[in-house]
Design a protein around this motif. Structure first.
Motif, PDB file in Angstrom:
ATOM      1  N   LEU A 214     -37.021  11.448 -48.237  1.00  7.41           N
ATOM      2  CA  LEU A 214     -35.611  11.280 -47.853  1.00  7.41           C
ATOM      3  C   LEU A 214     -34.696  12.074 -48.778  1.00  7.41           C
ATOM      4  O   LEU A 214     -33.694  12.637 -48.328  1.00  7.41           O
ATOM      5  CB  LEU A 214     -35.219   9.803 -47.874  1.00  7.41           C
ATOM      6  CG  LEU A 214     -35.555   8.982 -46.633  1.00  7.41           C
ATOM      7  CD1 LEU A 214     -35.039   7.554 -46.793  1.00  7.41           C
ATOM      8  CD2 LEU A 214     -34.942   9.606 -45.377  1.00  7.41           C
ATOM      9  N   THR A 215     -35.018  12.142 -50.071  1.00  2.00           N
ATOM     10  CA  THR A 215     -34.182  12.934 -50.983  1.00  2.00           C
ATOM     11  C   THR A 215     -34.249  14.412 -50.617  1.00  2.00           C
ATOM     12  O   THR A 215     -33.270  15.145 -50.787  1.00  2.00           O
ATOM     13  CB  THR A 215     -34.611  12.757 -52.453  1.00  2.00           C
ATOM     14  OG1 THR A 215     -35.950  13.220 -52.638  1.00  2.00           O
ATOM     15  CG2 THR A 215     -34.517  11.301 -52.868  1.00  2.00           C
ATOM     16  N   GLN A 216     -35.382  14.873 -50.079  1.00  2.00           N
ATOM     17  CA  GLN A 216     -35.488  16.264 -49.642  1.00  2.00           C
ATOM     18  C   GLN A 216     -34.620  16.512 -48.410  1.00  2.00           C
ATOM     19  O   GLN A 216     -34.021  17.579 -48.268  1.00  2.00           O
ATOM     20  CB  GLN A 216     -36.946  16.623 -49.349  1.00  2.00           C
ATOM     21  CG  GLN A 216     -37.820  16.673 -50.596  1.00  2.00           C
ATOM     22  CD  GLN A 216     -39.234  17.129 -50.297  1.00  2.00           C
ATOM     23  OE1 GLN A 216     -39.545  17.618 -49.209  1.00  2.00           O
ATOM     24  NE2 GLN A 216     -40.116  16.965 -51.264  1.00  2.00           N
ATOM     25  N   PHE A 217     -34.543  15.518 -47.539  1.00  2.00           N
ATOM     26  CA  PHE A 217     -33.701  15.669 -46.344  1.00  2.00           C
ATOM     27  C   PHE A 217     -32.223  15.770 -46.712  1.00  2.00           C
ATOM     28  O   PHE A 217     -31.419  16.290 -45.935  1.00  2.00           O
ATOM     29  CB  PHE A 217     -33.934  14.511 -45.369  1.00  2.00           C
ATOM     30  CG  PHE A 217     -35.131  14.690 -44.477  1.00  2.00           C
ATOM     31  CD1 PHE A 217     -35.140  15.665 -43.493  1.00  2.00           C
ATOM     32  CD2 PHE A 217     -36.254  13.896 -44.628  1.00  2.00           C
ATOM     33  CE1 PHE A 217     -36.241  15.846 -42.672  1.00  2.00           C
ATOM     34  CE2 PHE A 217     -37.365  14.064 -43.823  1.00  2.00           C
ATOM     35  CZ  PHE A 217     -37.364  15.048 -42.836  1.00  2.00           C
ATOM     36  N   LEU A 218     -31.853  15.283 -47.904  1.00  2.00           N
ATOM     37  CA  LEU A 218     -30.465  15.426 -48.350  1.00  2.00           C
ATOM     38  C   LEU A 218     -30.072  16.892 -48.439  1.00  2.00           C
ATOM     39  O   LEU A 218     -28.906  17.250 -48.233  1.00  2.00           O
ATOM     40  CB  LEU A 218     -30.266  14.765 -49.712  1.00  2.00           C
ATOM     41  CG  LEU A 218     -30.321  13.235 -49.760  1.00  2.00           C
ATOM     42  CD1 LEU A 218     -30.207  12.770 -51.204  1.00  2.00           C
ATOM     43  CD2 LEU A 218     -29.208  12.623 -48.925  1.00  2.00           C
ATOM     44  N   ASN A 219     -31.048  17.764 -48.731  1.00  2.00           N
ATOM     45  CA  ASN A 219     -30.765  19.193 -48.864  1.00  2.00           C
ATOM     46  C   ASN A 219     -30.404  19.832 -47.528  1.00  2.00           C
ATOM     47  O   ASN A 219     -29.839  20.928 -47.505  1.00  2.00           O
ATOM     48  CB  ASN A 219     -31.975  19.924 -49.461  1.00  2.00           C
ATOM     49  CG  ASN A 219     -32.303  19.461 -50.862  1.00  2.00           C
ATOM     50  OD1 ASN A 219     -31.407  19.095 -51.621  1.00  2.00           O
ATOM     51  ND2 ASN A 219     -33.580  19.443 -51.218  1.00  2.00           N
TER      52      ASN A 219
ATOM     53  N   GLU B 145     -34.373   7.461 -57.144  1.00  2.00           N
ATOM     54  CA  GLU B 145     -34.243   8.233 -55.914  1.00  2.00           C
ATOM     55  C   GLU B 145     -33.503   7.443 -54.840  1.00  2.00           C
ATOM     56  O   GLU B 145     -32.680   7.995 -54.103  1.00  2.00           O
ATOM     57  CB  GLU B 145     -35.627   8.648 -55.409  1.00  2.00           C
ATOM     58  CG  GLU B 145     -36.346   9.649 -56.289  1.00  2.00           C
ATOM     59  CD  GLU B 145     -36.975   9.018 -57.534  1.00  2.00           C
ATOM     60  OE1 GLU B 145     -37.480   9.774 -58.376  1.00  2.00           O
ATOM     61  OE2 GLU B 145     -36.972   7.774 -57.655  1.00  2.00           O
ATOM     62  N   GLY B 146     -33.800   6.135 -54.765  1.00  2.00           N
ATOM     63  CA  GLY B 146     -33.116   5.293 -53.782  1.00  2.00           C
ATOM     64  C   GLY B 146     -31.629   5.219 -54.051  1.00  2.00           C
ATOM     65  O   GLY B 146     -30.799   5.272 -53.127  1.00  2.00           O
ATOM     66  N   LYS B 147     -31.258   5.099 -55.319  1.00  2.00           N
ATOM     67  CA  LYS B 147     -29.838   5.047 -55.682  1.00  2.00           C
ATOM     68  C   LYS B 147     -29.141   6.369 -55.383  1.00  2.00           C
ATOM     69  O   LYS B 147     -27.971   6.398 -54.985  1.00  2.00           O
ATOM     70  CB  LYS B 147     -29.692   4.679 -57.150  1.00  2.00           C
ATOM     71  CG  LYS B 147     -30.095   3.235 -57.452  1.00  2.00           C
ATOM     72  CD  LYS B 147     -30.035   2.930 -58.940  1.00  2.00           C
ATOM     73  CE  LYS B 147     -30.451   1.487 -59.224  1.00  2.00           C
ATOM     74  NZ  LYS B 147     -30.447   1.186 -60.674  1.00  2.00           N
TER      75      LYS B 147
ATOM     76  N   LYS C 107     -25.941   6.802 -52.886  1.00  2.00           N
ATOM     77  CA  LYS C 107     -24.727   7.485 -53.319  1.00  2.00           C
ATOM     78  C   LYS C 107     -24.343   8.581 -52.326  1.00  2.00           C
ATOM     79  O   LYS C 107     -23.158   8.748 -51.989  1.00  2.00           O
ATOM     80  CB  LYS C 107     -24.943   8.091 -54.713  1.00  2.00           C
ATOM     81  CG  LYS C 107     -23.714   8.738 -55.308  1.00  2.00           C
ATOM     82  CD  LYS C 107     -23.998   9.238 -56.717  1.00  2.00           C
ATOM     83  CE  LYS C 107     -22.756   9.909 -57.316  1.00  2.00           C
ATOM     84  NZ  LYS C 107     -23.039  10.402 -58.707  1.00  2.00           N
ATOM     85  N   ALA C 108     -25.341   9.308 -51.832  1.00  2.00           N
ATOM     86  CA  ALA C 108     -25.076  10.378 -50.862  1.00  2.00           C
ATOM     87  C   ALA C 108     -24.568   9.810 -49.542  1.00  2.00           C
ATOM     88  O   ALA C 108     -23.671  10.385 -48.910  1.00  2.00           O
ATOM     89  CB  ALA C 108     -26.344  11.200 -50.629  1.00  2.00           C
ATOM     90  N   ILE C 109     -25.133   8.680 -49.119  1.00  2.00           N
ATOM     91  CA  ILE C 109     -24.690   8.046 -47.874  1.00  2.00           C
ATOM     92  C   ILE C 109     -23.247   7.569 -48.005  1.00  2.00           C
ATOM     93  O   ILE C 109     -22.422   7.780 -47.098  1.00  2.00           O
ATOM     94  CB  ILE C 109     -25.622   6.861 -47.505  1.00  2.00           C
ATOM     95  CG1 ILE C 109     -27.008   7.381 -47.118  1.00  2.00           C
ATOM     96  CG2 ILE C 109     -25.025   6.035 -46.364  1.00  2.00           C
ATOM     97  CD1 ILE C 109     -28.044   6.287 -46.976  1.00  2.00           C
ATOM     98  N   ASP C 110     -22.934   6.926 -49.125  1.00  2.00           N
ATOM     99  CA  ASP C 110     -21.564   6.448 -49.344  1.00  2.00           C
ATOM    100  C   ASP C 110     -20.575   7.609 -49.357  1.00  2.00           C
ATOM    101  O   ASP C 110     -19.479   7.516 -48.794  1.00  2.00           O
ATOM    102  CB  ASP C 110     -21.473   5.680 -50.670  1.00  2.00           C
ATOM    103  CG  ASP C 110     -22.201   4.345 -50.619  1.00  2.00           C
ATOM    104  OD1 ASP C 110     -22.500   3.886 -49.503  1.00  2.00           O
ATOM    105  OD2 ASP C 110     -22.473   3.770 -51.695  1.00  2.00           O
ATOM    106  N   ARG C 111     -20.983   8.695 -49.975  1.00  2.00           N
ATOM    107  CA  ARG C 111     -20.111   9.873 -50.033  1.00  2.00           C
ATOM    108  C   ARG C 111     -19.922  10.460 -48.639  1.00  2.00           C
ATOM    109  O   ARG C 111     -18.817  10.879 -48.276  1.00  2.00           O
ATOM    110  CB  ARG C 111     -20.714  10.914 -50.964  1.00  2.00           C
ATOM    111  CG  ARG C 111     -19.830  12.126 -51.201  1.00  2.00           C
ATOM    112  CD  ARG C 111     -20.302  12.890 -52.420  1.00  2.00           C
ATOM    113  NE  ARG C 111     -19.442  14.018 -52.693  1.00  2.00           N
ATOM    114  CZ  ARG C 111     -19.424  14.678 -53.839  1.00  2.00           C
ATOM    115  NH1 ARG C 111     -20.199  14.293 -54.822  1.00  2.00           N
ATOM    116  NH2 ARG C 111     -18.623  15.693 -54.016  1.00  2.00           N
TER     117      ARG C 111
END
Length: 380
Positions: free
Chosen positions: A188-193, A218-220, A224-228
């Motif tokens: 999921l952190t890779q999908f952030l890219n 990684e979960g946090k 943080k990315a979702i909230d942003r």
């Protein structure tokens, strides 16, 4: 009886103290005795070495405690650039070291390492398929490019994209099917890219994750990315045409706090820019010309710089002859005004009427001049 109770109590104490304990039992056939194996991880400061042991009789062993799970590497001290990936977590981790191709080493023994190994086995099959396809079609693709054979070029590109999609689908299926596995939160952190287009999938998958994974680093980061992302969506809505521009304050070149609303004219251009942005600097002469032409009729400009270096900002103001109000918090892309307006790129132009309502966005050149002239004509 008393001694038996004390012995049982002691054994229970040992178990409770080692609930976070891990062991890494490694086989290193063919590796010379005395060779040092390093357990390391990467954080924001770079590579961090946690422990080093020596191979003896083709074996090595690490012991310690971790709150885990966390992504780590085992490397040969003489070759720190390549390593075997493992998930450090409480339990007994088994490693069969491949001395020739260390990243191909087999890791097993705990839930998350078994899940990781299973995923990597599937992933490597797709990667091998991709490499074979590239090898088979490279010459054909280059020849088609030289001959401008767009049919063949498009065909090869389409096939390649299908294979890339296989890789993406594998990762998504892993995340959806294994919400308790640490590899899922890593993916999921890779999908952030991939940016905003994957955020709906990321948010839905995050909500389905096991609670323990949400508490990992990684979960946090994902939360943080979702909230942003949600804040940006709301900001985009609030700064669209037809909405009143949110007021803000920032410091001008003299260090004084100035607000947007105190700087409104009959028409106001909010110009997001930076000294390090070539397109912004290229647009400056047209903005100067526009300001000189219409300022006396009621045009104001409020520049908001995304600079982080005050000296560079002030020099650009002077060089570009930006004589209007220019503001900056000197926080680059973390500028609170940029976040408030969900800024994605610069230069960004927002046009306000006399009441601070947003009437146009992202106009440049002659289009911007025509809009300003129209609005000032309507206010006479």
């Amino acid at each position: 009886m008393r001694h038996l109770i004390l012995a049982l109590f002691g054994s229970l104490l040992i178990v409770s103290c080692n609930k976070n304990g891990y062991t890494i039992e490694g086989e290193a056939k063919g590796v010379k005795d005395g060779t040092e194996i390093v357990l390391q991880k990467q954080d924001s400061t770079g590579i961090v070495r946690l422990d080093t042991v020596k191979v003896k009789d083709g074996k090595f062993n690490f012991e310690g405690e971790t709150e885990g799970p966390g992504l780590h590497q085992l490397t040969l001290k003489d070759n720190p650039s390549g390593g075997a990936v493992l998930i450090l977590e409480p339990g007994d981790i088994k490693v069969t070291l491949d001395k020739d191709t260390i990243y191909k080493s087999r890791i097993s023994g705990t839930f998350n390492n078994d899940e990781l190994a299973s995923y990597l086995d599937k992933d490597i099959k797709i990667r091998n398929k991709q490499q074979a396809f590239a090898k088979q079609n490279m010459a054909r693709y280059q020849e088609a490019m030289m001959k401008k054979d767009t049919v063949t070029v498009n065909q090869i590109q389409t096939e390649g994209q299908k294979m890339y999609k296989e890789h993406e689908n594998l990762a998504k299926e892993q995340v959806k099917s294994n919400p308790k596995a640490f590899i899922s939160v890593l993916l999921l952190t890779q999908f952030l890219n991939a940016g905003e287009k994957e955020m709906p999938f990321i948010e839905k998958s995050y909500n389905n994750l096991d609670a323990s994974l949400k508490e990992t680093q990684e979960g946090k980061r994902i939360k943080k990315a979702i909230d942003r992302y949600k804040k940006d969506l709301e900001a985009q809505k609030n700064t669209s045409v037809g909405h009143k521009a949110p007021d803000f304050k920032a410091k001008n070149a003299a260090g004084q706090d100035v607000s947007l609303y105190s700087s409104l004219g009959k028409v106001t251009i909010v110009d997001f820019w930076a000294s390090w942005c070539p397109p912004c600097r290229k647009e400056a002469p047209a903005m100067v010309s526009l300001y000189n032409e219409f300022h006396s009729a009621g045009l104001n400009i409020v520049g908001v710089s995304l600079d982080g270096d005050k000296a560079a900002w002030l020099k650009a103001i002077e060089t570009d002859k930006r004589t209007w109000t220019d503001l900056s918090n000197l926080k680059s892309w973390e500028d609170p005004v940029a976040r408030m307006y969900a800024l994605r790129s610069i230069p960004t132009i927002i046009v306000l009427d006399a009441k601070g309502m947003i009437v146009a966005k992202d106009l440049h050149g002659e289009e911007l001049r025509a809009k300003v002239a129209e609005l000032l004509g309507a206010t006479k």
